[in-house]
Write an enzyme that holds these catalytic residues in place. Structure first.
Site, PDB file in Angstrom:
ATOM      1  CG  ASP A  15      -1.857  -1.221   1.219  1.00 36.75           C
ATOM      2  OD1 ASP A  15      -2.231  -1.684   0.120  1.00 36.75           O
ATOM      3  OD2 ASP A  15      -2.165  -1.713   2.311  1.00 36.75           O
ATOM      4  CE  LYS A  18       2.555  -2.599  -4.233  1.00 32.90           C
ATOM      5  NZ  LYS A  18       2.202  -2.230  -2.851  1.00 32.90           N
ATOM      6  N   GLY A  42      -4.383  -4.671  -3.585  1.00 26.05           N
ATOM      7  CA  GLY A  42      -5.432  -3.695  -3.839  1.00 26.05           C
ATOM      8  C   GLY A  42      -4.758  -2.412  -4.274  1.00 26.05           C
ATOM      9  CG  HIS A  43      -2.258  -2.240  -6.969  1.00 25.51           C
ATOM     10  ND1 HIS A  43      -1.322  -2.634  -7.873  1.00 25.51           N
ATOM     11  CD2 HIS A  43      -1.945  -2.868  -5.827  1.00 25.51           C
ATOM     12  CE1 HIS A  43      -0.483  -3.478  -7.304  1.00 25.51           C
ATOM     13  NE2 HIS A  43      -0.848  -3.641  -6.052  1.00 25.51           N
ATOM     14  CD  GLN A 235       0.858  -8.946  -2.350  1.00 31.58           C
ATOM     15  OE1 GLN A 235       1.508  -9.547  -3.184  1.00 31.58           O
ATOM     16  NE2 GLN A 235      -0.425  -8.727  -2.506  1.00 31.58           N
TER      17      GLN A 235
HETATM   18  P1  GDP Z   1      -0.691   0.077  -3.619  1.00 28.36           P
HETATM   19  O1  GDP Z   1      -1.288  -1.170  -3.058  1.00 28.36           O
HETATM   20  O2  GDP Z   1       0.756   0.205  -3.317  1.00 28.36           O
HETATM   21  O3  GDP Z   1      -0.966   0.253  -5.087  1.00 28.36           O
HETATM   22  O4  GDP Z   1      -1.398   1.269  -2.863  1.00 28.36           O
HETATM   23  P2  GDP Z   1      -2.959   1.430  -2.481  1.00 28.36           P
HETATM   24  O5  GDP Z   1      -3.691   1.836  -3.704  1.00 28.36           O
HETATM   25  O6  GDP Z   1      -3.445   0.236  -1.746  1.00 28.36           O
HETATM   26  O7  GDP Z   1      -2.882   2.565  -1.405  1.00 28.36           O
HETATM   27  C1  GDP Z   1      -2.410   3.822  -1.695  1.00 28.36           C
HETATM   28  C2  GDP Z   1      -3.524   4.850  -1.475  1.00 28.36           C
HETATM   29  O8  GDP Z   1      -2.947   6.118  -1.351  1.00 28.36           O
HETATM   30  C3  GDP Z   1      -4.499   4.970  -2.615  1.00 28.36           C
HETATM   31  O9  GDP Z   1      -5.752   5.324  -2.106  1.00 28.36           O
HETATM   32  C4  GDP Z   1      -3.907   6.095  -3.467  1.00 28.36           C
HETATM   33  O10 GDP Z   1      -4.862   6.772  -4.238  1.00 28.36           O
HETATM   34  C5  GDP Z   1      -3.360   6.976  -2.399  1.00 28.36           C
HETATM   35  N1  GDP Z   1      -2.157   7.728  -2.756  1.00 28.36           N
HETATM   36  C6  GDP Z   1      -1.116   7.356  -3.554  1.00 28.36           C
HETATM   37  N2  GDP Z   1      -0.155   8.315  -3.551  1.00 28.36           N
HETATM   38  C7  GDP Z   1      -0.579   9.293  -2.719  1.00 28.36           C
HETATM   39  C8  GDP Z   1      -0.026  10.547  -2.266  1.00 28.36           C
HETATM   40  O11 GDP Z   1       1.079  10.936  -2.616  1.00 28.36           O
HETATM   41  N3  GDP Z   1      -0.788  11.266  -1.389  1.00 28.36           N
HETATM   42  C9  GDP Z   1      -2.021  10.856  -0.966  1.00 28.36           C
HETATM   43  N4  GDP Z   1      -2.688  11.607  -0.120  1.00 28.36           N
HETATM   44  N5  GDP Z   1      -2.553   9.692  -1.361  1.00 28.36           N
HETATM   45  C10 GDP Z   1      -1.852   8.920  -2.221  1.00 28.36           C
HETATM   46  P1  IMO Z   2      -0.844  -4.325  -2.056  1.00 28.80           P
HETATM   47  O1  IMO Z   2      -0.457  -4.912  -3.386  1.00 28.80           O
HETATM   48  C1  IMO Z   2      -0.726  -4.661   2.290  1.00 28.80           C
HETATM   49  C2  IMO Z   2      -0.667  -8.738   3.975  1.00 28.80           C
HETATM   50  C3  IMO Z   2      -1.870  -9.234   4.740  1.00 28.80           C
HETATM   51  C4  IMO Z   2      -1.192 -10.161   5.728  1.00 28.80           C
HETATM   52  C5  IMO Z   2      -0.087 -10.794   4.886  1.00 28.80           C
HETATM   53  C6  IMO Z   2      -0.451 -12.134   4.279  1.00 28.80           C
HETATM   54  O2  IMO Z   2      -2.146  -3.625  -2.059  1.00 28.80           O
HETATM   55  O3  IMO Z   2       0.275  -3.523  -1.517  1.00 28.80           O
HETATM   56  P2  IMO Z   2      -2.020 -12.880   2.284  1.00 28.80           P
HETATM   57  O4  IMO Z   2      -3.494 -12.701   2.074  1.00 28.80           O
HETATM   58  O5  IMO Z   2      -1.171 -12.295   1.208  1.00 28.80           O
HETATM   59  O6  IMO Z   2      -1.653 -14.304   2.570  1.00 28.80           O
HETATM   60  O7  IMO Z   2      -1.708 -12.057   3.631  1.00 28.80           O
HETATM   61  O8  IMO Z   2       0.178  -9.863   3.845  1.00 28.80           O
HETATM   62  N1  IMO Z   2      -0.951  -8.240   2.609  1.00 28.80           N
HETATM   63  C7  IMO Z   2      -0.920  -6.947   2.241  1.00 28.80           C
HETATM   64  N2  IMO Z   2      -0.722  -5.831   2.977  1.00 28.80           N
HETATM   65  N3  IMO Z   2      -0.890  -4.561   0.960  1.00 28.80           N
HETATM   66  C8  IMO Z   2      -1.068  -5.673   0.206  1.00 28.80           C
HETATM   67  O9  IMO Z   2      -1.098  -5.639  -1.136  1.00 28.80           O
HETATM   68  C9  IMO Z   2      -1.134  -6.929   0.856  1.00 28.80           C
HETATM   69  N4  IMO Z   2      -1.305  -8.203   0.422  1.00 28.80           N
HETATM   70  C10 IMO Z   2      -1.180  -8.989   1.502  1.00 28.80           C
HETATM   71  O10 IMO Z   2      -2.532  -8.183   5.377  1.00 28.80           O
HETATM   72  O11 IMO Z   2      -0.569  -9.422   6.747  1.00 28.80           O
HETATM   73 MG    MG Z   3      -2.810  -1.786  -1.778  1.00 28.55          MG
END
Ligand code: GDP
Ligand code: IMO
Ligand code: MG
Length: 461
Positions: A15, A18, A42-43, A235
């Site tokens: 999170d 990416k 979850g992106h 991840q």
């Molecule tokens: P990922 O799993 O690494 O792709 O990241 P996620 O999408 O799960 O979580 C990142 C969250 O932060 C999303 O809701 C993005 O829209 C948001 N986000 C990404 N970059 C920034 C930033 O620079 N500032 C803020 N406020 N939000 C951001």
């Molecule tokens: P993105 O791609 C954050 C964490 C779970 C748990 C551990 C193992 O959005 O960055 P799993 O279901 O993979 O066997 O869970 O890894 N986890 C993540 N945490 N972002 C993710 O993906 C994750 N995918 C798995 O919360 O601790």
């Molecule tokens: Mg994510």
């Protein structure tokens, strides 16, 4: 030399944003390939004011790029087709190809994920998985009893594979966990005929839409034609099965080595390209496990780590969580929050050999008087610059904090337009500290979720 591949790697615990960086650099890309993980990811991508949340479809598909799920991925076809159908309903036409070598998440994998977590929770040892069946599917891959995407296309092979594996899983439920399969919520998850019918149908759709590929050959040919390929990690490093804090990890390799084994491109091809580490300006974690820079206020009863309980910094943690919208994309769980951890980042930088980093979420910290980072750890009286190898040791590490003066809230879209120089002075100081400690330049700086709220200092392609 112009990079042909850019690999995106989470440097922390997932999170880090990416998806947003994949999107940012996506214009110059022809193909985006995921190399590991499944629908545990979850992106979030914001495109033309619309927010897209993707678990399985590579983020590039939003912009009409070809998306590949590499052989290192585990694919739940139910999720995949749900996502594709939903994107189509929103007017997009995602072009997704799936590696024939990728493993299939079957219904019993999800059930087993839940059963094992439940059992571990009796002793507070659960990982806090996303419940998507990720671990059990990779177990079967390593155990040579998995079903691969290519098997869905051949009814005889599919049936043979299921007839071998399903009775074993049934026996595990009944004889190891002492549960009655017929009393589970989804007894069909352990029924060869039911699985065969459903998954053979998925196979027909894969075939009809010509979706399966030999990923390595496909991607190599793409590169040979002079096209650009982005390798999208899910991840992050600290939940990597080898380099993370085992056992509080996912079951794949989000680090750069995984980009080679998970796509069929050689390490040389990946290494000739850029490897960009995505850094959130603070830390978040969903699921259990230590976090030396954690701010107090562990959410609810975070499994396996409740001794931290309610900390004095709970209010600050809650503030950052709300400002950053730090709730899991997949599960909706509130994310735990901590200060940036430099020993963690030094470890990630070494493991993946980042050629550049992207620092996201600087805007979230704006308005705080003081911003801290864990600069080093102390373990058994010794100062450590990087993470120790065992989780037991990591848990005992005490962070030595460095303090920065905060920066003000500004109009971030304007600041992004103005480029790096328009950032508040103290925010620049923070960025430069990270760059200098990691000896790696910041290619991009995120100051908001939208694409226009990112300062781009380097175009990797
Ligand atoms: P990922 O799993 O690494 O792709 O990241 P996620 O999408 O799960 O979580 C990142 C969250 O932060 C999303 O809701 C993005 O829209 C948001 N986000 C990404 N970059 C920034 C930033 O620079 N500032 C803020 N406020 N939000 C951001
Ligand atoms: P993105 O791609 C954050 C964490 C779970 C748990 C551990 C193992 O959005 O960055 P799993 O279901 O993979 O066997 O869970 O890894 N986890 C993540 N945490 N972002 C993710 O993906 C994750 N995918 C798995 O919360 O601790
Ligand atoms: Mg994510």
């Amino acid at each position: 030399m112009r990079a042909m591949t850019v690999t995106i790697v989470g440097s922390q615990l997932g999170d880090e944003g990416k998806g947003g960086i994949v999107d940012l650099y996506g214009d110059d890309v022809d193909v985006v390939a995921r190399y590991q993980g499944g629908d545990n990811a979850g992106h979030t991508v914001v495109h033309e004011g619309e927010e897209y949340k993707l678990s399985l479809v590579p983020s590039g598909a939003i912009r009409g790029k070809v998306g590949v799920l590499g052989n290192g991925c585990v694919v739940n076809p139910r999720t995949l087709f749900d996502e594709i159908d939903t994107l189509q309903e929103r007017g997009l036409d995602p072009d997704v190809r799936i590696a024939e070598r990728a493993h299939v998440i079957l219904p019993f994998h999800r059930v087993l994920d839940g059963i094992e977590e439940e059992l571990k929770s009796e002793t507070d040892d659960e990982v806090g998985t996303t419940g998507r069946g990720i671990g059990p599917t990779y177990e079967d891959k390593a155990g040579r009893r998995g079903v691969r995407v290519g098997d869905l296309l051949d009814p005889d092979v599919l049936r043979e594979r299921l007839e071998y594996v399903v009775p074993q899983k049934r026996a595990v439920v009944e004889d190891v966990y002492d549960l009655d399969v017929d009393e589970l919520d989804d007894p069909d998850a352990f029924d060869v005929d039911a699985i065969f019918e459903e998954f053979r149908e998925f196979g027909r759709r894969f075939e009809a839409e010509d979706m399966t590929v030999n990923a390595g050959a496909f991607l190599s040919a793409t590169i040979d034609e002079g096209q650009n390929v982005m390798l999208e990690g899910a991840q992050g490093t600290i939940i990597d099965i080898d380099h993370g804090n085992y056992p509080y990890v996912t079951s794949s390799n989000p680090t750069a080595g995984g980009a080679a084994t998970g796509t069929g491109l050689s390490p040389g091809v990946v290494g000739d390209g850029e490897v960009i580490g995505i850094v959130k300006a603070y830390l978040t974690r969903v699921g259990s496990g230590p976090l030396p820079t954690e701010l107090g206020g562990v959410v609810g009863d975070t499994p396996g780590y409740d001794e931290q309980g309610e900390g004095e910094n709970e209010e600050l943690a809650n503030y950052i969580r709300e400002e950053g919208g730090e709730y899991g994309t997949v599960t909706g769980r509130p994310r735990r929050v901590g200060w940036l951890d430099l020993p963690m980042l030094r470890h990630s930088t070494r493991v993946s050999g980042f050629t550049g980093i992207a620092i996201n979420h600087l805007d979230v910290l704006a308005g705080l008087d003081e911003v801290k980072v864990g600069h080093t750890y102390t373990l058994d009286g010794e100062e450590l610059a990087s993470m120790p190898a065992t989780t037991e040791q990591w848990k005992r590490c005490e962070a030595n904090f460095k303090s920065f003066d905060g920066w003000p809230e500004v109009d971030w879209a304007d600041a992004a337009d103005g480029g790096y120089d328009a950032l508040p002075e103290n925010a620049k100081g923070y960025v430069e500290y990270i760059e200098s400690e990691l000896d790696t330049p910041a290619y991009a700086i995120g100051v908001g979720p939208g694409r226009g709220e990112t300062i781009v200092r380097e175009q990797p392609f």
